[in-house]
Design a protein around this motif. Structure first.
Motif, mmCIF file in Angstrom:
data_model
loop_
_atom_site.group_PDB
_atom_site.id
_atom_site.type_symbol
_atom_site.label_atom_id
_atom_site.label_comp_id
_atom_site.label_asym_id
_atom_site.label_seq_id
_atom_site.Cartn_x
_atom_site.Cartn_y
_atom_site.Cartn_z
ATOM 1 N N GLY A 11 33.130 31.266 43.522
ATOM 2 C CA GLY A 11 34.302 32.078 43.834
ATOM 3 C C GLY A 11 35.206 32.343 42.647
ATOM 4 O O GLY A 11 35.727 33.442 42.485
ATOM 5 N N GLN A 12 35.412 31.346 41.791
ATOM 6 C CA GLN A 12 36.288 31.538 40.635
ATOM 7 C C GLN A 12 35.644 32.475 39.624
ATOM 8 O O GLN A 12 36.311 33.328 39.054
ATOM 9 C CB GLN A 12 36.641 30.203 39.980
ATOM 10 C CG GLN A 12 37.716 30.328 38.922
ATOM 11 C CD GLN A 12 39.000 30.945 39.465
ATOM 12 O OE1 GLN A 12 39.565 30.472 40.454
ATOM 13 N NE2 GLN A 12 39.465 32.011 38.845
ATOM 14 N N ARG A 13 34.348 32.342 39.425
ATOM 15 C CA ARG A 13 33.634 33.233 38.499
ATOM 16 C C ARG A 13 33.705 34.673 39.007
ATOM 17 O O ARG A 13 33.919 35.609 38.241
ATOM 18 C CB ARG A 13 32.182 32.770 38.375
ATOM 19 C CG ARG A 13 31.393 33.572 37.382
ATOM 20 C CD ARG A 13 30.034 32.934 37.112
ATOM 21 N NE ARG A 13 29.189 33.902 36.465
ATOM 22 C CZ ARG A 13 27.951 34.167 36.823
ATOM 23 N NH1 ARG A 13 27.377 33.503 37.793
ATOM 24 N NH2 ARG A 13 27.253 35.069 36.183
ATOM 25 N N LEU A 14 33.550 34.836 40.311
ATOM 26 C CA LEU A 14 33.628 36.167 40.906
ATOM 27 C C LEU A 14 35.031 36.743 40.758
ATOM 28 O O LEU A 14 35.190 37.902 40.362
ATOM 29 C CB LEU A 14 33.232 36.096 42.385
ATOM 30 C CG LEU A 14 33.195 37.425 43.128
ATOM 31 C CD1 LEU A 14 32.123 38.341 42.535
ATOM 32 C CD2 LEU A 14 32.927 37.192 44.606
ATOM 33 N N ALA A 15 36.057 35.947 41.029
ATOM 34 C CA ALA A 15 37.443 36.417 40.903
ATOM 35 C C ALA A 15 37.748 36.829 39.467
ATOM 36 O O ALA A 15 38.399 37.852 39.230
ATOM 37 C CB ALA A 15 38.413 35.323 41.369
ATOM 38 N N ASP A 16 37.265 36.053 38.501
ATOM 39 C CA ASP A 16 37.483 36.392 37.089
ATOM 40 C C ASP A 16 36.810 37.712 36.733
ATOM 41 O O ASP A 16 37.390 38.548 36.028
ATOM 42 C CB ASP A 16 36.957 35.280 36.172
ATOM 43 C CG ASP A 16 37.776 33.996 36.291
ATOM 44 O OD1 ASP A 16 38.896 34.030 36.848
ATOM 45 O OD2 ASP A 16 37.275 32.955 35.833
ATOM 46 N N ALA A 17 35.582 37.909 37.211
ATOM 47 C CA ALA A 17 34.862 39.156 36.935
ATOM 48 C C ALA A 17 35.579 40.336 37.586
ATOM 49 O O ALA A 17 35.700 41.408 36.988
ATOM 50 C CB ALA A 17 33.423 39.055 37.436
ATOM 51 N N TRP A 18 36.069 40.143 38.798
ATOM 52 C CA TRP A 18 36.819 41.188 39.493
ATOM 53 C C TRP A 18 38.086 41.541 38.725
ATOM 54 O O TRP A 18 38.409 42.714 38.566
ATOM 55 C CB TRP A 18 37.180 40.725 40.903
ATOM 56 C CG TRP A 18 36.206 41.193 41.929
ATOM 57 C CD1 TRP A 18 35.028 40.608 42.276
ATOM 58 C CD2 TRP A 18 36.332 42.345 42.751
ATOM 59 N NE1 TRP A 18 34.415 41.331 43.260
ATOM 60 C CE2 TRP A 18 35.200 42.402 43.576
ATOM 61 C CE3 TRP A 18 37.303 43.334 42.866
ATOM 62 C CZ2 TRP A 18 35.007 43.420 44.506
ATOM 63 C CZ3 TRP A 18 37.113 44.338 43.785
ATOM 64 C CH2 TRP A 18 35.977 44.380 44.597
ATOM 65 N N ALA A 19 38.819 40.533 38.284
ATOM 66 C CA ALA A 19 40.086 40.774 37.581
ATOM 67 C C ALA A 19 39.850 41.629 36.336
ATOM 68 O O ALA A 19 40.593 42.580 36.072
ATOM 69 C CB ALA A 19 40.749 39.452 37.211
ATOM 70 N N LYS A 20 38.819 41.309 35.593
ATOM 71 C CA LYS A 20 38.503 42.044 34.366
ATOM 72 C C LYS A 20 38.054 43.476 34.690
ATOM 73 O O LYS A 20 38.506 44.431 34.068
ATOM 74 C CB LYS A 20 37.394 41.304 33.617
ATOM 75 C CG LYS A 20 37.137 41.834 32.226
ATOM 76 C CD LYS A 20 36.029 41.067 31.535
ATOM 77 C CE LYS A 20 36.394 39.605 31.364
ATOM 78 N NZ LYS A 20 35.343 38.826 30.691
ATOM 79 N N THR A 21 37.188 43.622 35.686
ATOM 80 C CA THR A 21 36.633 44.934 36.010
ATOM 81 C C THR A 21 37.653 45.830 36.710
ATOM 82 O O THR A 21 37.706 47.034 36.453
ATOM 83 C CB THR A 21 35.371 44.771 36.883
ATOM 84 O OG1 THR A 21 34.460 43.907 36.199
ATOM 85 C CG2 THR A 21 34.692 46.103 37.144
ATOM 86 N N LEU A 22 38.474 45.260 37.577
ATOM 87 C CA LEU A 22 39.447 46.052 38.319
ATOM 88 C C LEU A 22 40.419 46.753 37.380
ATOM 89 O O LEU A 22 40.799 47.904 37.612
ATOM 90 C CB LEU A 22 40.192 45.173 39.324
ATOM 91 C CG LEU A 22 41.060 45.884 40.362
ATOM 92 C CD1 LEU A 22 40.253 46.902 41.167
ATOM 93 C CD2 LEU A 22 41.703 44.873 41.288
ATOM 94 N N LEU A 23 40.799 46.080 36.310
ATOM 95 C CA LEU A 23 41.711 46.708 35.348
ATOM 96 C C LEU A 23 41.114 47.960 34.719
ATOM 97 O O LEU A 23 41.851 48.849 34.312
ATOM 98 C CB LEU A 23 42.108 45.707 34.264
ATOM 99 C CG LEU A 23 43.057 44.604 34.724
ATOM 100 C CD1 LEU A 23 43.318 43.627 33.583
ATOM 101 C CD2 LEU A 23 44.362 45.180 35.244
ATOM 102 N N THR A 24 39.788 48.055 34.664
ATOM 103 C CA THR A 24 39.160 49.235 34.061
ATOM 104 C C THR A 24 39.109 50.422 35.021
ATOM 105 O O THR A 24 38.927 51.554 34.573
ATOM 106 C CB THR A 24 37.714 48.929 33.574
ATOM 107 O OG1 THR A 24 36.874 48.694 34.711
ATOM 108 C CG2 THR A 24 37.684 47.757 32.635
ATOM 109 N N VAL A 25 39.277 50.177 36.326
ATOM 110 C CA VAL A 25 39.218 51.290 37.284
ATOM 111 C C VAL A 25 40.590 51.696 37.820
ATOM 112 O O VAL A 25 40.731 52.765 38.396
ATOM 113 C CB VAL A 25 38.261 50.984 38.469
ATOM 114 C CG1 VAL A 25 36.851 50.803 37.974
ATOM 115 C CG2 VAL A 25 38.714 49.805 39.283
ATOM 116 N N LEU A 26 41.598 50.851 37.632
ATOM 117 C CA LEU A 26 42.952 51.192 38.076
ATOM 118 C C LEU A 26 43.618 52.130 37.079
ATOM 119 O O LEU A 26 43.161 52.299 35.957
ATOM 120 C CB LEU A 26 43.806 49.922 38.190
ATOM 121 C CG LEU A 26 43.494 48.977 39.332
ATOM 122 C CD1 LEU A 26 44.388 47.748 39.236
ATOM 123 C CD2 LEU A 26 43.672 49.649 40.677
#
Length: 115
Positions: A11-26
């Motif tokens: 879960g933490q690895r997934l959240a970290d990947a989401w945080a990094k990727t989400l910034l590129t689409v917002l």
């Protein structure tokens, strides 16, 4: 894909990947925080602060239905720290836009979630 296609990822690895990727689409000046959901292993909590002077923040729950599909739920909308009516047209437009960005982020992470 089997009926038992579940997400098998820390879960933490997934959240970290989401945080990094989400910034590129917002939008460039929007800010986002992504945390694993403490109650559900297949879910994330997403907090987005809007850019500019509107002081809106949005809280979403993003749950993995399986390793490829996510369900996004709006939890709360606040303006300057106070909950607001999320049914107004302007807020609904913003919510729809953020939900689309969240789905786009999930698509970009398919390689991670399906491995």
């Amino acid at each position: 894909m089997s009926k038992h296609d579940t997400l098998q990822l820390d879960g933490q690895r997934l959240a970290d990947a989401w945080a990094k990727t989400l910034l590129t689409v917002l939008n460039g000046s929007d800010r986002a925080e992504v945390k694993k959901d403490e109650a559900e292993a297949n879910a994330l909590r997403i907090h987005i602060k809007t850019a500019g002077h509107s002081f809106y923040s949005f809280d979403f729950k993003c749950s993995y239905v399986d390793s490829r599909e996510v369900k996004v739920e709006l939890i709360d909308v606040e303006r300057d720290g106070v909950s607001v009516d999320e049914r107004t047209d302007i807020i609904q437009t913003m919510v729809d836009d953020y939900v689309r960005h969240i789905h786009e982020c999930a698509q970009q992470l398919h390689a991670l979630t399906t491995s």
